[in-house]
Write a protein that holds these residues in place. Structure first.
Motif, short mmCIF file in Angstrom:
data_model
loop_
_atom_site.label_atom_id
_atom_site.label_comp_id
_atom_site.label_asym_id
_atom_site.label_seq_id
_atom_site.Cartn_x
_atom_site.Cartn_y
_atom_site.Cartn_z
N ILE A 202 0.84 -1.15 -0.06
CA ILE A 202 -0.05 -0.03 0.09
C ILE A 202 0.90 1.35 -0.07
O ILE A 202 0.87 2.24 -0.89
N ALA A 203 1.92 1.11 0.92
CA ALA A 203 2.71 2.48 0.90
C ALA A 203 3.53 2.66 -0.29
O ALA A 203 3.61 4.02 -0.63
N TYR A 204 4.26 1.77 -0.80
CA TYR A 204 5.08 2.07 -1.94
C TYR A 204 4.35 2.44 -3.33
O TYR A 204 4.67 3.30 -3.94
N ASN A 205 2.98 1.77 -3.39
CA ASN A 205 2.29 2.17 -4.67
C ASN A 205 1.96 3.63 -4.54
O ASN A 205 1.63 4.22 -5.52
N ASN A 206 1.56 3.99 -3.23
CA ASN A 206 1.05 5.45 -3.00
C ASN A 206 2.21 6.68 -2.95
O ASN A 206 1.99 7.44 -3.86
N HIS A 207 3.29 6.02 -2.66
CA HIS A 207 4.28 7.03 -2.50
C HIS A 207 5.00 7.21 -3.87
O HIS A 207 5.62 8.16 -4.13
N ASP A 208 4.96 6.23 -4.61
CA ASP A 208 5.73 6.16 -5.79
C ASP A 208 4.64 6.89 -6.93
O ASP A 208 5.30 7.82 -7.77
N VAL A 209 3.41 6.97 -6.79
CA VAL A 209 2.75 7.85 -7.48
C VAL A 209 2.79 9.43 -7.27
O VAL A 209 2.97 10.23 -7.94
N ASP A 210 2.93 9.83 -5.71
CA ASP A 210 3.25 10.93 -5.14
C ASP A 210 4.73 11.59 -5.65
O ASP A 210 4.88 12.73 -6.04
N ASP A 211 5.66 10.62 -5.33
CA ASP A 211 6.96 11.01 -5.90
C ASP A 211 7.19 11.21 -7.37
O ASP A 211 7.84 12.17 -7.79
N GLN A 214 5.72 14.58 -8.31
CA GLN A 214 6.61 15.75 -7.84
C GLN A 214 8.01 15.58 -8.62
O GLN A 214 8.28 17.00 -8.96
N ALA A 215 8.46 14.52 -9.13
CA ALA A 215 9.59 14.62 -9.83
C ALA A 215 9.44 14.84 -11.41
O ALA A 215 10.41 15.13 -12.07
N GLY A 216 8.04 14.98 -11.81
CA GLY A 216 7.90 15.65 -13.24
C GLY A 216 7.80 14.29 -14.27
O GLY A 216 7.85 14.65 -15.55
N LEU A 217 7.94 13.09 -13.54
CA LEU A 217 8.17 11.88 -14.63
C LEU A 217 6.54 11.59 -15.31
O LEU A 217 6.52 11.15 -16.24
N PHE A 218 5.68 12.11 -14.59
CA PHE A 218 4.16 12.08 -15.13
C PHE A 218 3.25 13.00 -14.44
O PHE A 218 3.52 13.70 -13.47
N THR A 219 2.11 13.15 -15.05
CA THR A 219 1.31 14.43 -14.45
C THR A 219 0.01 13.44 -13.92
O THR A 219 -0.22 12.40 -14.10
N LEU A 220 -0.77 14.52 -13.05
CA LEU A 220 -1.83 13.80 -12.66
C LEU A 220 -2.88 13.80 -13.94
O LEU A 220 -3.72 12.67 -13.75
N ASP A 221 -3.04 14.64 -14.85
CA ASP A 221 -3.86 14.28 -16.02
C ASP A 221 -3.40 12.94 -16.52
O ASP A 221 -4.19 12.23 -16.96
N ASP A 222 -2.29 12.53 -16.67
CA ASP A 222 -1.69 11.22 -17.13
C ASP A 222 -2.27 9.95 -16.28
O ASP A 222 -2.49 8.94 -16.97
N LEU A 223 -2.47 10.22 -15.25
CA LEU A 223 -3.13 9.18 -14.24
C LEU A 223 -4.78 9.21 -14.25
O LEU A 223 -5.55 8.26 -13.69
N LEU A 301 -4.32 -2.98 -9.18
CA LEU A 301 -3.15 -2.41 -8.92
C LEU A 301 -2.12 -3.04 -10.10
O LEU A 301 -1.05 -2.49 -10.35
N GLY A 302 -2.48 -4.16 -10.59
CA GLY A 302 -1.52 -4.54 -11.79
C GLY A 302 -1.49 -3.56 -12.88
O GLY A 302 -0.50 -3.39 -13.46
N VAL A 303 -2.51 -2.80 -13.13
CA VAL A 303 -2.75 -1.71 -14.09
C VAL A 303 -1.70 -0.62 -13.59
O VAL A 303 -1.07 0.08 -14.59
N PHE A 309 5.66 1.10 -13.76
CA PHE A 309 6.90 0.58 -14.49
C PHE A 309 7.43 1.32 -15.82
O PHE A 309 8.49 1.61 -15.78
N GLU A 310 6.43 1.69 -16.43
CA GLU A 310 6.59 2.30 -17.90
C GLU A 310 7.00 3.76 -17.94
O GLU A 310 8.15 4.21 -18.49
N ARG A 311 6.37 4.31 -16.74
CA ARG A 311 6.65 5.85 -16.95
C ARG A 311 7.40 6.38 -15.59
O ARG A 311 7.88 7.45 -15.71
N MET A 312 7.70 5.43 -14.85
CA MET A 312 8.60 5.88 -13.62
C MET A 312 10.14 5.10 -13.55
O MET A 312 11.11 5.56 -13.56
N TYR A 313 9.81 3.69 -13.18
CA TYR A 313 10.91 2.71 -12.91
C TYR A 313 11.61 2.84 -14.18
O TYR A 313 12.82 2.42 -13.83
N ARG A 314 11.28 2.98 -15.30
CA ARG A 314 12.10 2.74 -16.51
C ARG A 314 12.43 4.17 -17.26
O ARG A 314 12.46 4.30 -18.60
#
Length: 391
Positions: A202-211, A214-223, A301-303, A309-314
């Motif tokens: 729960i924590a890492y899925n949420n804070h990865d969205v948040d971070d 904030q890092a500009g890797l994607f926007t709220l509109d992208d989500l 959660l899979g989606v 994975f596509e927009r942040m981790y890579r």
């Protein structure tokens, strides 16, 4: 009013004890005492500059392993309270779960695994176990923290039975340990440990969205079209049409945590009832974990994870940092193996005291204990002549 504890909860007064017997504390139960030992551990303090996705020097607002562990502990404690479990044990396992992570997140783990491939490999879960049972040196009477059986079990098995992993070279430390203290590696851990494990998700899925935002890797509109977070964002904007994007992000993450926690509680209660779980033994011998997401939540959660994975981790920026991190650790590892006398005295003594395997493990333990910042500085001192006077 919620009753004190459920019959399938762990009770500290019924703990199986510690490997080295100690007098009972007048001020804390067994699990609270474990929690305090973890908080005072050197490895726990180092988590403040070990990072999840971003390296420590990239910004002050991104999560570190320490802030992540605190968030996991809060969520785990809330889940345990709602299910009438022992909140101290859930919190303790949550606080301990990342103690074995090396610098630079999963990149650091991957590199240490590669460097240690000839000498037993590296696994952060096993390293956490080694930290709490051996590497922490704070007590004259024993190595490690001498934690209670239930806490050590939770550290090792919070993600489920591990008997199928015992042939992996990195797990030899756990195999050897259990010869003298059986952790029942073929069973599930307590519900409290399971609560800590799902709180991590729960924590890492949420804070990865948040971070990531904030890092500009994607926007709220992208989500907006991503399951789980998209409907939550829509609800926030409907309820608060005038707030800025920063507050939308914060409120959406807060709500998403709540949605995920409620899903876990409902699914866990359903499984406990369906499987007639009435005792801690029922928990350990169950056919499946009891603390879990519903199938619908897992699909959503899979989606979300695919998006991250596509927009942040890579993302290329993250890939560059990952590449740099791996080079830093690889170069230090090779140097220390070739010249163990360049290690600090307390580590060079360990490296020179045995064969190549023991030397490699000492080098690995030294590097794994580093923070991101310390690893960067140590690498500069070792490989930059202009810093020679700073040694």
């Amino acid at each position: 009013m919620i009753p004190d504890r459920a019959p399938f909860a762990e009770y500290p007064e019924h703990s199986r004890g510690r490997l080295v017997p100690e007098p009972i504390s007048r001020t804390r139960n067994a699990f609270a005492r474990d929690r305090d030992r973890i908080i005072h551990a050197t490895a726990f303090r180092r988590l403040k500059e070990k990072t999840q996705v971003f390296v420590a020097h990239e910004g002050d607002h991104y999560r570190t392993r320490l802030t992540h562990s605190l968030e996991v502990a809060q969520i785990a404690r809330s889940i345990a309270h709602a299910l009438r479990l022992d909140t101290d044990l859930a919190e303790t396992v949550a606080l301990a779960h990342d103690l074995g992570h090396p610098p630079f997140g999963h990149s650091g783990e991957d590199e240490l695994q590669a460097q240690m491939s000839a000498w037993g490999g590296f696994d952060h879960n096993v390293q956490t176990f080694r930290v709490v049972t051996r590497l922490e040196e704070r007590y004259p009477g024993f190595d490690g923290l001498n934690l209670s059986w239930e806490t050590v079990e939770g550290v090792v098995k919070h993600n489920g039975p591990v008997a199928h992993r015992l042939d992996e070279p990195a797990w030899k430390a756990i195999v050897d340990y259990t010869q003298g203290w059986d952790l029942r590696l073929d069973t599930f851990a307590s519900l409290e440990a399971q609560a800590a494990a799902i709180a991590d998700d729960i924590a890492y899925n949420n804070h990865d969205v948040d971070d990531g935002v904030q890092a500009g890797l994607f926007t709220l509109d992208d989500l907006a079209g991503v399951p789980l977070i998209g409907p939550v964002l829509h609800g926030v904007r409907q309820d608060w049409p005038g707030i800025d994007e920063r507050m939308v992000r914060i409120e959406a993450v807060r709500r998403m945590i709540g949605v995920m926690v409620e899903d876990v509680l409902a699914e866990t209660e359903r499984r406990i009832e369906a499987d007639a779980v009435r005792s801690t033994e029922d928990v350990r011998t169950a056919r499946r974990p009891m603390v879990a997401f519903s199938p619908a939540m897992l699909a959503d959660l899979g989606v979300l994870r695919k998006f991250l994975f596509e927009r942040m981790y890579r993302h290329y920026r993250v890939n560059r940092t990952r590449s740099q991190a791996r080079r830093i650790l690889a170069e230090m590892f090779r140097l220390f193996m070739a010249e163990p006398e360049t290690l600090p005295p307390e580590w060079s003594g360990k490296a020179l005291a045995g064969d190549e395997a023991r030397k490699a493990r000492a080098v690995c333990d030294y590097i794994a204990g580093m923070t991101d910042r310390y690893a960067i500085e140590e690498h500069r001192k070792l490989f930059s002549l202009d810093l020679a006077l700073d040694l």
